[in-house]
Design an enzyme around this catalytic site. Sequence first.
Site, short mmCIF file in Angstrom:
data_model
loop_
_atom_site.label_atom_id
_atom_site.label_comp_id
_atom_site.label_asym_id
_atom_site.label_seq_id
_atom_site.Cartn_x
_atom_site.Cartn_y
_atom_site.Cartn_z
CE LYS A 79 -10.57 -43.93 -62.61
NZ LYS A 79 -11.34 -42.77 -63.11
CB SER A 154 -15.14 -43.66 -62.32
OG SER A 154 -14.13 -42.97 -63.03
CB SER A 178 -14.10 -39.79 -63.18
OG SER A 178 -15.25 -40.55 -63.46
#
Length: 478
Positions: A79, A154, A178
């Site tokens: 990420k 996310s 997330s």
Amino acid sequence: MHLHDLTIKKFHQGLLDKKFSAAEIVKEYYNRIEVRDREINAYLSLAKEDAFLQAEKTDIKVAKGESLSPLDGAPLAIKDNILISGQPATAASKMLEKYIASYDATVINKLKSSGAVFLGKTNMDEFAMGSSTETSAFKKTKNPRDLERVPGGSSGGSVAAVADSMALAALGSDTGGSIRQPASFCSVVGLKPTYGAVSRYGLIAMASSLDQIGPITKTVEDAEILFKTMAGVDLLDSTSVDFPKEDKHELTLDDLKNMTIGIPEEYFVGGLDQPTSQALDNSIKLFKSLGIHFKNIRLPHTQYALSCYYIIMPAEVSSNLSRLDGIRYSRLKDSNNLLDLYRQNKSAGFGDEVQRRIILGTFVLSSGYYDAYYSKAQKVRSLIKNDFTEAFKEVDMILTPVAPTVPFKFGERIDDPLAMYLSDIFTIPVNLAGLPAISIPANQKPELPVGFQLIGKHWRERDILTAGKYYEQAKYIT
Ligand code: GLN
């Protein structure tokens, strides 16, 4: 071996059996990314040169007959809020568009020492604020299971990369859901560790008392491999803790049969869509068929969790993001007046959702409102935590939905922040209480992805991982 059949475990075995080299598999992943990522948009940047160099190191070890770690040569997606030295770390924000990380996050350090390969950095909601990856300043990631739908967020890019076999596994971060919510939306496994189990050093902070880094994988077994490699105390993160020693031995199915899973009344009241409640019922049945006991429990302060989170989280966001003034990394505007320079760069650098949270957070911390909002929310947080402490006197784990609905379509919620915030109603209490939780695909039909969540006691990742592994085995047999 097809990439979509590959897991960390199988990849490791394949290397040992010399079925392929690490470099060959890395090449296959990049070929797939080239074809598929035009459509999916999971990645923000790729790191081909470093990836091949790292893979080569594993191949040399194999050639020399040296022993391999379970992650040697494993191609991972990271990420974009986790720092890898020499690579971009934009957190999907214009504010950090030109930032190149100058050091490795502790998790990256540990994974590098285990020989893991980093394919690239993945798309996300800007600074991890969102539930659909639509707040990214750069691109919209599609859900590989249904291209009209969001992948969740996310950590949407990491999850989509794993779901679409564009990485063997990935890392995400979880502040309010997330990792778990997108894992559920794309039918993969996502683990949010106990707060403090994994170092946050080198994670671009969103809300420091809630953030945790965790694995996103195809199987629970793979999540366990990554988690074990990353967990442990780190002098660079004072909130990190070493695991209690007795946690080391493996649990068996017989151990599980002596455990009880709690079903909290408050998580099964209305609001769940039909496919979600159906999938949850099936999961409970499957666990029961393994001989595991269930018990109804209460978590009475659940209804306050969302409001509590939307005070504490923005307060921490406003403090963490105040250092980003657009001067050093990505100057977007110029002015001779310093105040004007800050104002213009912050307006141009941060998207709407990030600005909304900074403003909200600054307000709840401001004098006169601090006691009414922030300090009250901290008290409510204690009540929520206490609910779990009480429940865990009666049960060993808790099973809940991950999200109230299956993945929604693009644009459906982006203009209605409250509707978007509701996606995290079942994951947020876990962060407020600092507990570990895992999202596991409930059904066999990935075209209609639904996950269930198993919440464990503090530091008892072992319990939920073991239950998850037996669930997975049973799912593919039945
Ligand atoms: N979707 C939640 C939010 O927008 C959680 C985000 C996260 O876990 N990073 O705050």
